[in-house]
Design a protein around this motif. Structure first.
Motif, short mmCIF file in Angstrom:
data_model
loop_
_atom_site.label_atom_id
_atom_site.label_comp_id
_atom_site.label_asym_id
_atom_site.label_seq_id
_atom_site.Cartn_x
_atom_site.Cartn_y
_atom_site.Cartn_z
N LYS A 386 -11.46 -7.86 7.76
CA LYS A 386 -10.16 -7.64 8.11
C LYS A 386 -9.30 -7.79 6.76
O LYS A 386 -8.15 -7.40 6.74
CB LYS A 386 -9.66 -9.15 8.82
N LEU A 387 -9.98 -8.44 5.61
CA LEU A 387 -9.48 -8.47 4.24
C LEU A 387 -8.94 -7.27 3.71
O LEU A 387 -7.93 -7.10 3.09
CB LEU A 387 -10.20 -9.16 3.34
N LYS A 388 -9.61 -6.19 4.26
CA LYS A 388 -9.19 -4.82 3.66
C LYS A 388 -7.68 -4.52 4.04
O LYS A 388 -7.13 -3.57 3.24
CB LYS A 388 -10.21 -3.62 4.42
N ASP A 389 -7.43 -4.87 5.16
CA ASP A 389 -5.98 -4.66 5.68
C ASP A 389 -4.97 -5.29 4.56
O ASP A 389 -3.70 -5.19 4.92
CB ASP A 389 -5.85 -5.33 7.06
N ALA A 390 -5.31 -6.15 3.77
CA ALA A 390 -4.29 -6.97 2.93
C ALA A 390 -4.03 -5.97 1.96
O ALA A 390 -5.04 -5.94 0.84
CB ALA A 390 -4.80 -8.21 2.44
N ASN A 391 -3.16 -5.11 1.89
CA ASN A 391 -2.75 -3.88 0.89
C ASN A 391 -1.59 -4.60 -0.10
O ASN A 391 -0.39 -4.53 0.64
CB ASN A 391 -2.80 -2.57 1.69
N PRO A 392 -1.69 -4.71 -1.15
CA PRO A 392 -0.51 -5.26 -1.99
C PRO A 392 0.50 -4.26 -1.91
O PRO A 392 1.75 -4.69 -1.99
CB PRO A 392 -1.08 -5.63 -3.30
N ALA A 393 0.24 -3.00 -1.89
CA ALA A 393 1.32 -1.96 -2.05
C ALA A 393 2.21 -2.13 -0.69
O ALA A 393 3.58 -1.66 -0.71
CB ALA A 393 0.76 -0.63 -1.90
N ASP A 394 1.59 -2.60 0.39
CA ASP A 394 2.57 -2.72 1.61
C ASP A 394 3.61 -3.84 1.56
O ASP A 394 4.20 -4.00 2.44
CB ASP A 394 1.49 -2.87 2.95
N MET A 395 3.54 -4.59 0.59
CA MET A 395 4.18 -6.05 0.13
C MET A 395 5.66 -5.55 -0.09
O MET A 395 6.54 -6.39 -0.19
CB MET A 395 3.59 -6.92 -0.68
N PHE A 396 5.82 -4.43 -0.33
CA PHE A 396 7.29 -3.96 -0.98
C PHE A 396 7.89 -3.02 -0.03
O PHE A 396 7.15 -2.33 0.82
CB PHE A 396 7.05 -3.24 -1.94
N GLY B 55 0.52 -1.68 -10.60
CA GLY B 55 -0.77 -1.23 -10.51
C GLY B 55 -1.32 -1.45 -8.92
O GLY B 55 -2.59 -1.85 -8.66
N LEU B 56 -0.42 -1.44 -8.01
CA LEU B 56 -0.76 -1.72 -6.64
C LEU B 56 -1.32 -0.31 -5.90
O LEU B 56 -1.64 -0.49 -4.76
CB LEU B 56 0.52 -2.27 -5.98
N ARG B 57 -0.95 0.85 -6.64
CA ARG B 57 -1.31 1.96 -6.09
C ARG B 57 -1.94 2.82 -7.17
O ARG B 57 -1.63 2.76 -8.37
CB ARG B 57 -0.08 2.61 -5.62
N ALA B 58 -2.84 3.68 -6.69
CA ALA B 58 -3.50 4.59 -7.67
C ALA B 58 -2.58 5.92 -8.11
O ALA B 58 -1.89 6.39 -7.29
CB ALA B 58 -4.74 5.11 -7.32
N VAL B 59 -2.41 5.93 -9.49
CA VAL B 59 -1.74 7.11 -9.91
C VAL B 59 -2.17 8.38 -9.74
O VAL B 59 -3.45 8.71 -9.85
CB VAL B 59 -1.48 6.88 -11.40
N GLN B 60 -1.60 9.31 -9.03
CA GLN B 60 -2.10 10.74 -8.80
C GLN B 60 -2.04 11.67 -9.68
O GLN B 60 -2.81 12.62 -9.90
CB GLN B 60 -1.66 11.13 -7.41
N GLU B 61 -0.95 11.66 -10.52
CA GLU B 61 -0.47 12.85 -11.30
C GLU B 61 0.40 12.43 -12.42
O GLU B 61 1.50 11.50 -12.16
CB GLU B 61 0.02 14.07 -10.56
N GLY B 62 0.11 12.84 -13.67
CA GLY B 62 1.32 12.36 -14.63
C GLY B 62 0.31 11.02 -15.47
O GLY B 62 -0.36 10.51 -15.26
#
Lengths: 396, 227
Positions: A386-396, B55-62
């Protein structure tokens, strides 16, 4: 700060554990629910194992009360109650080994007993021995009893046999008890205490001569168990090896612990007894596993934002895995301790109320802890997906 | 040296035919010690840009160089290492509910466990003092007001002396006065400690704290790309 004193050592392990503990203790009622789940699994397993070992112990009551250094049985024998006889000549051959002092045959056969009050017929296990040999040391045997069975058609009866055989012990207090054994008139002259086992509902003991009267088709040459007494100071292992060497392989030579283990193995593996109790243990583990998994899974779900925040702060997935596994292991320990104490209480209760001696051994304590520990680890491993669901990019 | 240097950064969500571009070849640099505000309407791609820089997402281009580390083509371990040198401030404070204020701040220092527990807590207390709520060090987030929680979050984002602080709508959950107060506090601490701050916001009331305002629209930077 309950765990604060350990700080500094192995921060890679300690810090996630401390975080796990802080998270668990923050919500007392959820923690209590989780612990009670583990306690429940713990108790279930302790009771199953307790009854299983108690019944295994009862199954080898007879073997335990036989006084001899080595035993012979036919090599195709699987269990005492259905043993294959071997030729009595093997015992005479055994005397050729210098360590052997004397030998004594034991005859065993299922015989039909008639309840004198109800006329109901039931099968008991009849033992025929030389009463002077000292081989049979059944609990409750008296010298008077052993002397009495030298008289014709006299037996000693198992006071702890199933009640269907009749209240022989209380009748005996009022006067002689006479009934039928193997379609022959029999008199009960005394008592001993073995009790029902897996293989027999009751037992009776008599002399060799009487045994052949009650079981006419069983000849003196057909011995079920051969008891071998060694000279004082003789090495049992060496004697066992010597006997194996000179005796044909239609008999096996066992020490007393081996004889006991042999019978237990039969009931554990050949008969479904071990399987049934094993199933009980497995069910306890599954129930515990599901409870702990549910707790951990919902914990992660409810704290998913916090876990994602930690990831954003630079905590690795491995760190969060250690937090969840830390929770699982804390639950294992916190659940096991009260589980062990309650288990001990139930064992005492069972021993006092239903006369099944349940004993808490070190092996059992360690074994159950290992099972509970493993159970929590499995739950933790399932939950960390379930930890996979913890996506830091979703925190914004 | 620039804290952030971006060139030709393009990002899209989804794959193939249905891919939806959100950033179109952005160029942007943020100098060390600068306080930059990124504004723009919802859906303009500013939050995506923030997650790429963090660094929360992978860079795709650039190219996206943060604190000297190129994030284009970087693996998870590299991105985790960058995150540790960044302080994040979230829209909803995102404090850990089961930890006290000082424990929350100390979490920013536990990540590489080089400091002793005593030093971590001392640093946490000092940070809480700096944001003006030293007396709440042992309080749980649930017992704090919104402004106090965001102050704890600011203390947490600064505690590990990050090279860059990234904030996403930090005033969204606060009333106008509290929002402005906390942002002023952030700006003051950043200037004192010479920290770089990059704030995504569409709150016009806090424009006065910025050294520079960058405006985005439809995945393009339309204003303020370079100082």
């Amino acid at each position: 700060m309950a765990l604060g004193g350990v700080q500094g050592r192995g921060p890679r392990v300690f810090l996630p554990f401390r975080l796990a503990w802080r998270q668990l203790r923050h919500e007392k009622s959820r923690l209590a629910a989780a612990i009670s789940g583990v306690v429940f699994a713990c108790l279930l397993i302790f009771m199953q194992l307790g009854f299983m070992t108690a019944l295994f112990e009862s199954a080898v009551q007879v073997q335990k009360s036989l006084h001899a250094d080595l035993f012979l049985m036919h090599s195709t024998t699987e269990a005492l109650w259905r043993s294959t006889p071997f030729p009595r000549a093997r015992l005479a051959q055994a005397l050729a080994v210098p360590e052997v002092e004397r030998v004594a045959p034991i005859y065993v056969q299922n015989v039909v007993w008639r309840n004198p009050k109800t006329s109901l017929k039931r099968t008991l296990l009849l033992f025929g021995v030389d009463p002077t040999s000292g081989v049979v040391g059944f609990p409750g045997l008296t010298a008077d009893g052993l002397a009495a069975i030298t008289k014709p058609d006299v037996i000693l009866f198992d006071a702890r046999a199933k009640p269907e055989f009749g209240a022989v012990s209380s009748w005996l207090a009022e006067g002689p008890v006479v009934s039928e054994l193997g379609n022959r008139r029999v008199e009960v002259a005394g008592l001993f205490e073995i009790g029902a086992t897996f293989g027999s509902e009751g037992n009776a003991l008599t002399s060799e001569a009487n045994f052949w009267r009650f079981v006419p088709n069983h000849t003196p040459a057909q011995v079920n168990v051969g008891a071998i007494m060694l000279r004082a100071g003789a090495d049992a292992t060496a004697a066992q090896a010597a006997l194996r060497h000179i005796l044909p392989d239609d008999v096996m030579v066992l020490t007393k612990p081996e004889l006991i283990a042999f019978e237990k193995t039969y009931w554990a593996n050949t008969a479904p007894v071990g399987f049934i109790f094993g199933l009980g243990v497995v069910i306890g583990l599954i129930v515990g596993c599901v409870i702990v998994y549910q707790i951990l899974f919902s914990d992660i779900s409810r704290h998913i934002g916090e876990y994602a925040t930690l990831k954003a702060m630079g905590y690795t997935n491995g760190y969060l895995v250690r937090v969840v596994m830390g929770e699982a292991l804390i639950l294992a320990v916190l659940g096991y301790v009260p589980g062990w104490i309650l288990g001990l209480g139930l064992y005492e209760l069972a021993s006092a109320r239903i006369f099944i001696p349940l004993t808490m051994t070190v092996e059992k304590s360690i074994g159950v802890f290992a099972l509970i520990f493993g159970m929590c680890v499995v739950s933790g491993l399932l939950a960390i997906r379930k930890l996979k669901d913890a996506n830091p990019a979703d925190m914004f | 040296m620039d804290a952030v240097r971006i060139s030709g950064l393009t990002h899209r969500f989804g794959d193939g035919e249905t891919a939806k571009p959100v950033l179109h070849g952005l160029d942007l640099s943020v100098a060390a010690g600068e306080v930059v505000l990124l504004t723009g309407p919802s859906g303009s791609g500013k939050t995506t840009l923030l997650t790429l820089i963090g660094g929360l997402r992978a860079v795709q281009e650039g190219s996206c160089v943060v604190l000297g580390t190129e994030l284009a083509g970087a693996d998870e371990a590299t991105r985790v290492a960058v995150r540790r040198r960044v302080g994040f401030i979230f829209q909803h404070h995102n404090l850990l509910g089961f930890l006290t204020a000082r424990q929350n701040v100390a979490m920013a220092l536990e990540v590489d466990a080089r400091l002793s527990e005593a030093k971590r807590l001392a640093r946490a207390d000092a940070m809480l003092d700096a944001v003006g709520i030293g007396d709440k060090a042992r309080a749980y987030p649930a017992t704090l007001s919104g402004g106090q929680r965001q102050r704890v979050a600011i203390a947490r984002s600064l505690a590990h002396e990050p090279g860059l602080i990234l904030a996403d709508e930090p005033t969204a959950a606060l009333d106008a006065r509290t929002g402005h107060e906390t942002m002023e506090l952030l700006q003051r601490l950043a200037k004192e400690q010479h920290r770089t701050v990059f704030i995504v916001t569409h709150d016009p009331r806090i424009h006065d704290i910025a050294d520079r305002i960058v405006a985005m629209e439809d995945g393009h930077i339309i204003e303020g790309a370079h100082a």
